[in-house]
Design a protein around this motif. Structure first.
Motif, PDB file in Angstrom:
ATOM      1  N   PHE A 243       0.732  -1.260  -0.124  1.00 26.48           N
ATOM      2  CA  PHE A 243      -0.149  -0.017  -0.263  1.00 26.48           C
ATOM      3  C   PHE A 243       0.823   1.349  -0.229  1.00 26.48           C
ATOM      4  O   PHE A 243       0.657   2.512  -0.377  1.00 26.48           O
ATOM      5  CB  PHE A 243      -0.810  -0.122   1.090  1.00 26.48           C
ATOM      6  N   HIS A 244       1.654   1.098   0.804  1.00 25.46           N
ATOM      7  CA  HIS A 244       2.798   2.177   1.067  1.00 25.46           C
ATOM      8  C   HIS A 244       3.892   2.315  -0.634  1.00 25.46           C
ATOM      9  O   HIS A 244       3.798   3.741  -0.911  1.00 25.46           O
ATOM     10  CB  HIS A 244       3.928   2.491   2.014  1.00 25.46           C
ATOM     11  N   PHE A 245       3.773   1.582  -1.258  1.00 26.71           N
ATOM     12  CA  PHE A 245       4.473   1.279  -2.285  1.00 26.71           C
ATOM     13  C   PHE A 245       3.537   2.207  -3.116  1.00 26.71           C
ATOM     14  O   PHE A 245       4.080   2.963  -4.397  1.00 26.71           O
ATOM     15  CB  PHE A 245       5.271   0.190  -2.535  1.00 26.71           C
ATOM     16  N   ILE A 246       2.663   1.262  -3.210  1.00 25.09           N
ATOM     17  CA  ILE A 246       1.345   2.241  -4.466  1.00 25.09           C
ATOM     18  C   ILE A 246       1.330   3.513  -4.572  1.00 25.09           C
ATOM     19  O   ILE A 246       1.333   4.284  -4.913  1.00 25.09           O
ATOM     20  CB  ILE A 246      -0.067   0.960  -4.225  1.00 25.09           C
ATOM     21  N   TYR A 247       1.128   3.875  -2.992  1.00 26.96           N
ATOM     22  CA  TYR A 247       0.805   5.784  -2.632  1.00 26.96           C
ATOM     23  C   TYR A 247       2.698   6.322  -2.959  1.00 26.96           C
ATOM     24  O   TYR A 247       1.879   7.537  -4.153  1.00 26.96           O
ATOM     25  CB  TYR A 247       1.027   5.928  -0.862  1.00 26.96           C
ATOM     26  N   VAL A 248       3.759   5.914  -2.987  1.00 24.54           N
ATOM     27  CA  VAL A 248       4.213   6.642  -3.088  1.00 24.54           C
ATOM     28  C   VAL A 248       5.011   6.762  -4.827  1.00 24.54           C
ATOM     29  O   VAL A 248       5.614   7.343  -5.570  1.00 24.54           O
ATOM     30  CB  VAL A 248       6.031   6.366  -2.031  1.00 24.54           C
ATOM     31  N   THR A 249       4.744   5.644  -5.524  1.00 23.16           N
ATOM     32  CA  THR A 249       4.917   4.790  -6.868  1.00 23.16           C
ATOM     33  C   THR A 249       4.011   6.196  -7.349  1.00 23.16           C
ATOM     34  O   THR A 249       4.045   7.175  -8.556  1.00 23.16           O
ATOM     35  CB  THR A 249       4.614   3.750  -7.456  1.00 23.16           C
ATOM     36  N   ASP A 250       3.089   6.466  -7.252  1.00 12.17           N
ATOM     37  CA  ASP A 250       1.780   7.320  -8.083  1.00 12.17           C
ATOM     38  C   ASP A 250       2.215   8.562  -7.451  1.00 12.17           C
ATOM     39  O   ASP A 250       1.771   9.524  -8.254  1.00 12.17           O
ATOM     40  CB  ASP A 250      -0.017   6.693  -6.905  1.00 12.17           C
ATOM     41  N   ALA A 251       2.517   8.997  -6.575  1.00 10.50           N
ATOM     42  CA  ALA A 251       3.164   9.946  -6.088  1.00 10.50           C
ATOM     43  C   ALA A 251       4.624  10.961  -6.936  1.00 10.50           C
ATOM     44  O   ALA A 251       4.379  11.497  -7.148  1.00 10.50           O
ATOM     45  CB  ALA A 251       3.690  10.812  -4.965  1.00 10.50           C
ATOM     46  N   ILE A 317     -10.230   7.111  -5.744  1.00 14.14           N
ATOM     47  CA  ILE A 317     -10.966   8.538  -5.555  1.00 14.14           C
ATOM     48  C   ILE A 317      -9.772   9.726  -5.123  1.00 14.14           C
ATOM     49  O   ILE A 317     -10.193  11.073  -5.595  1.00 14.14           O
ATOM     50  CB  ILE A 317     -12.146   8.559  -3.891  1.00 14.14           C
ATOM     51  N   PHE A 318      -9.275   9.254  -4.226  1.00 11.25           N
ATOM     52  CA  PHE A 318      -7.927  10.016  -4.452  1.00 11.25           C
ATOM     53  C   PHE A 318      -6.878   9.971  -6.089  1.00 11.25           C
ATOM     54  O   PHE A 318      -6.940  11.120  -6.255  1.00 11.25           O
ATOM     55  CB  PHE A 318      -6.482   9.655  -3.950  1.00 11.25           C
ATOM     56  N   ARG A 319      -6.970   9.399  -6.621  1.00 12.23           N
ATOM     57  CA  ARG A 319      -6.008   9.383  -7.760  1.00 12.23           C
ATOM     58  C   ARG A 319      -7.608  10.521  -9.190  1.00 12.23           C
ATOM     59  O   ARG A 319      -7.539  11.058  -9.962  1.00 12.23           O
ATOM     60  CB  ARG A 319      -5.296   8.517  -8.640  1.00 12.23           C
ATOM     61  N   LYS A 346     -12.116  29.427 -12.775  1.00 12.58           N
ATOM     62  CA  LYS A 346     -13.085  28.623 -13.486  1.00 12.58           C
ATOM     63  C   LYS A 346     -13.017  27.715 -11.873  1.00 12.58           C
ATOM     64  O   LYS A 346     -12.116  27.110 -11.246  1.00 12.58           O
ATOM     65  CB  LYS A 346     -13.185  27.484 -14.536  1.00 12.58           C
ATOM     66  N   LEU A 347     -14.422  27.381 -11.438  1.00  8.76           N
ATOM     67  CA  LEU A 347     -14.298  26.263 -10.064  1.00  8.76           C
ATOM     68  C   LEU A 347     -15.394  25.405 -10.524  1.00  8.76           C
ATOM     69  O   LEU A 347     -16.327  25.156 -10.398  1.00  8.76           O
ATOM     70  CB  LEU A 347     -14.530  26.815  -8.981  1.00  8.76           C
ATOM     71  N   ILE A 348     -14.683  23.597 -10.256  1.00 12.16           N
ATOM     72  CA  ILE A 348     -15.758  22.576 -10.518  1.00 12.16           C
ATOM     73  C   ILE A 348     -16.259  22.176  -9.496  1.00 12.16           C
ATOM     74  O   ILE A 348     -16.734  22.666  -9.178  1.00 12.16           O
ATOM     75  CB  ILE A 348     -14.595  21.674 -10.937  1.00 12.16           C
ATOM     76  N   THR A 349     -17.837  21.953 -10.588  1.00 17.61           N
ATOM     77  CA  THR A 349     -18.678  21.973  -9.671  1.00 17.61           C
ATOM     78  C   THR A 349     -19.785  20.440  -9.623  1.00 17.61           C
ATOM     79  O   THR A 349     -20.711  20.477  -9.983  1.00 17.61           O
ATOM     80  CB  THR A 349     -19.767  22.598  -9.589  1.00 17.61           C
ATOM     81  N   SER A 350     -18.654  19.132 -10.955  1.00 17.73           N
ATOM     82  CA  SER A 350     -19.262  17.815 -11.006  1.00 17.73           C
ATOM     83  C   SER A 350     -18.661  17.143 -10.761  1.00 17.73           C
ATOM     84  O   SER A 350     -16.996  17.772 -10.119  1.00 17.73           O
ATOM     85  CB  SER A 350     -19.823  18.339 -12.650  1.00 17.73           C
ATOM     86  N   GLY A 351     -18.479  15.689 -11.127  1.00 16.39           N
ATOM     87  CA  GLY A 351     -17.551  14.887 -10.399  1.00 16.39           C
ATOM     88  C   GLY A 351     -17.414  14.981  -9.643  1.00 16.39           C
ATOM     89  O   GLY A 351     -18.255  15.304  -8.319  1.00 16.39           O
ATOM     90  N   TRP A 352     -16.751  14.316  -9.481  1.00 16.03           N
ATOM     91  CA  TRP A 352     -15.506  13.668  -7.364  1.00 16.03           C
ATOM     92  C   TRP A 352     -15.534  15.557  -6.335  1.00 16.03           C
ATOM     93  O   TRP A 352     -16.028  16.087  -5.875  1.00 16.03           O
ATOM     94  CB  TRP A 352     -14.722  13.565  -8.243  1.00 16.03           C
ATOM     95  N   TRP A 353     -15.615  16.708  -7.593  1.00 14.28           N
ATOM     96  CA  TRP A 353     -15.466  17.822  -7.389  1.00 14.28           C
ATOM     97  C   TRP A 353     -16.652  18.413  -6.912  1.00 14.28           C
ATOM     98  O   TRP A 353     -16.986  19.548  -6.434  1.00 14.28           O
ATOM     99  CB  TRP A 353     -14.463  18.846  -7.589  1.00 14.28           C
ATOM    100  N   ASN A 360     -10.392  14.325  -2.894  1.00 18.73           N
ATOM    101  CA  ASN A 360      -8.980  13.725  -2.904  1.00 18.73           C
ATOM    102  C   ASN A 360      -8.724  13.344  -0.852  1.00 18.73           C
ATOM    103  O   ASN A 360      -8.096  12.547  -0.935  1.00 18.73           O
ATOM    104  CB  ASN A 360      -7.980  14.022  -3.035  1.00 18.73           C
ATOM    105  N   TYR A 361      -8.553  14.543  -0.146  1.00 18.30           N
ATOM    106  CA  TYR A 361      -8.644  14.382   1.289  1.00 18.30           C
ATOM    107  C   TYR A 361      -9.676  13.152   1.766  1.00 18.30           C
ATOM    108  O   TYR A 361      -8.721  11.897   2.700  1.00 18.30           O
ATOM    109  CB  TYR A 361      -9.105  15.411   2.070  1.00 18.30           C
ATOM    110  N   PHE A 362     -10.586  12.966   1.372  1.00 17.66           N
ATOM    111  CA  PHE A 362     -11.804  11.549   1.452  1.00 17.66           C
ATOM    112  C   PHE A 362     -10.711  10.481   0.806  1.00 17.66           C
ATOM    113  O   PHE A 362     -10.965   9.485   2.668  1.00 17.66           O
ATOM    114  CB  PHE A 362     -12.841  11.772   0.878  1.00 17.66           C
ATOM    115  N   GLY A 363     -10.822  10.141   0.133  1.00 17.74           N
ATOM    116  CA  GLY A 363      -9.362   9.536  -0.480  1.00 17.74           C
ATOM    117  C   GLY A 363      -8.521   9.161   0.081  1.00 17.74           C
ATOM    118  O   GLY A 363      -7.899   8.063  -0.002  1.00 17.74           O
TER     119      GLY A 363
END
Length: 428
Positions: A243-251, A317-319, A346-353, A360-363
């Protein structure tokens, strides 16, 4: 430069008091998490017998002396030097950062992922050649490496603070208060550099974040030695490390995304970011893997499945949320709805946002929980990360909202009605 560098009137983190408390508290908490949850001290937490406490108090000089290890310090310096050399020589695309107040844009070379892969390749080859027992030294020399990372963060924070007084420096809007302890902590200069070497962006992804994975690998190797080989390593350890590996690799893979974050665009580089990047991340985020070395939790199949489900949900959710934001900001075609403010933003009002202002904080929170679940429920200490991270993200959410309210004014109130939930959709 006085017009570009106005005096900071609003102090965050409770001002001078908070800056002082955090400057002292962060390294202290890092050591306490070790001594309060380690094999050497008797468990997690260690027994609270009065005689043990008395002996510890009597041996304070001995404990302080144990914090320093010359061998570990030299090894840490060699690691940091490796990261610098890799940044310098490895190829990578060149990108521009956001437009700064002085009309300039900094240029960055995207080679953090290459550095990461090179480091993993060298470590993998070393373990293959010399056996898993050869890479347990990060577990054995934990305290020495912690001290070395702490000293590096202090030296860097002191250097950039002193250098920020040179003529022509662009300061962070929040780091020019005139209080030396607050400015030292929060970061006075926005983008301190040595030539083309940008200290802040370099520390963000390389020395500490990659070291976190290497520490995890060392913990896995230590458990493998104790259990008679890699085939006998527990599922709980594998889950945590992967799990840590996935997180760091993604970053590392999404390196370009950090150049639009608050850390890079808004915050100065001082003790807060230096110690966060170099000390806090690698030596507290790897707590679960270290715990599983001496408390080898065996998970049933359904426990493994449940933990994986939480991790996958958090990562998706995060990605997806971050991809939506980054693609929208870069002008790539999308079906996202948005509102246009009076300033033209412009401020997003659809999708996850559209579900929350900080999905992203929730994820991130779900992933943090998944990292701790493999340790079981025998101690709350291994759940330090998701608890701490929830507080961190709550505070960062407040900072984000205050900045947006100041920037967008009435439009921000309109946006909050369109997207009422702050972090967790339909809950908060």
């Amino acid at each position: 430069m006085s017009e570009l560098n106005p005096k900071t009137e609003h102090l965050e983190f409770l001002g001078r008091f908070g800056a002082t408390a955090i400057t002292v508290g962060v390294p202290l908490a890092t050591y306490l998490l070790y001594f309060g949850c380690s094999e050497e001290t008797g468990g997690c937490p260690p027994p609270l017998a009065l005689d043990r406490l008395t002996l510890a108090l009597e041996d304070v000089p001995g404990i302080l002396a144990s914090l320093w290890d010359t061998k570990s310090t030299l090894q840490y310096l060699a690691w940091y030097a490796f990261c610098v050399v890799a940044w310098r020589i490895l190829p990578g695309d060149e990108v521009e950062g956001v437009l700064l107040r002085n009309g300039e844009r900094k240029k960055y070379t995207l080679n953090a992922f290459s550095t990461y892969i090179l480091a993993l390749g060298l470590v993998g080859g070393y373990i293959h050649q010399n056996g898993v027992q050869s890479f347990t030294f990060l577990y054995d020399q934990w305290v020495g490496f912690t001290t070395a990372a702490f000293l590096m963060s202090v030296v860097q924070a002191a250097y950039v603070y002193a250098a920020s007084f040179r003529q022509g420096k662009l300061l962070a809007l929040g780091g020019n208060s005139g209080s030396w302890i607050y400015d030292f902590f929060i970061g006075r200069e926005l983008n301190p550099s040595i030539g083309s070497f940008d200290i802040k962006s370099f520390n963000e992804l390389r020395p500490g974040l990659i070291l976190w994975v290497l520490i995890d690998i060392s913990m896995l190797c230590e458990q493998a030695v104790r259990r008679g080989g890699l085939v006998n390593v527990t599922a709980s350890m594998w889950l945590t490390v992967v799990f840590h590996f996935i997180y760091v690799t993604d970053a590392q893979w999404n390196e370009a995304a950090i150049f639009t974050t608050m850390d890079i665009t808004t915050d100065g580089f001082g003790f807060m970011l230096a110690t966060g990047d170099l000390l806090w991340v690698p030596f507290t985020y790897s707590l679960q893997a270290r715990y599983l070395v001496f408390n080898q939790v065996e998970l049933p199949w359904w426990g493994v499945a449940a933990v994986i489900a939480v991790e996958v949900a958090g990562f998706v959710i995060f990605r997806q949320a971050n991809n939506q934001k980054n693609n929208f900001r870069s002008g790539k075609p999308s079906n996202l709805k948005f509102m246009t403010t009076k300033s033209g933003s412009k401020l997003i009002t659809s999708g996850w946002w559209g579900r929350s202002r900080h999905p992203n904080y929730f994820g991130d929170l779900l992933m943090g929980l998944a990292w701790s679940l493999p340790t079981g429920f025998n101690t709350p200490i291994t759940y330090f990360y998701p608890i701490y991270f929830a507080g961190l993200l709550w505070h960062r959410r407040i900072r984000d909202d205050e900045a947006c309210e100041a920037k967008y004014g009435e439009d921000w109130e309109t946006y909050k009605k369109l997207v009422p939930y702050k972090i967790i959709p339909y809950v908060y």
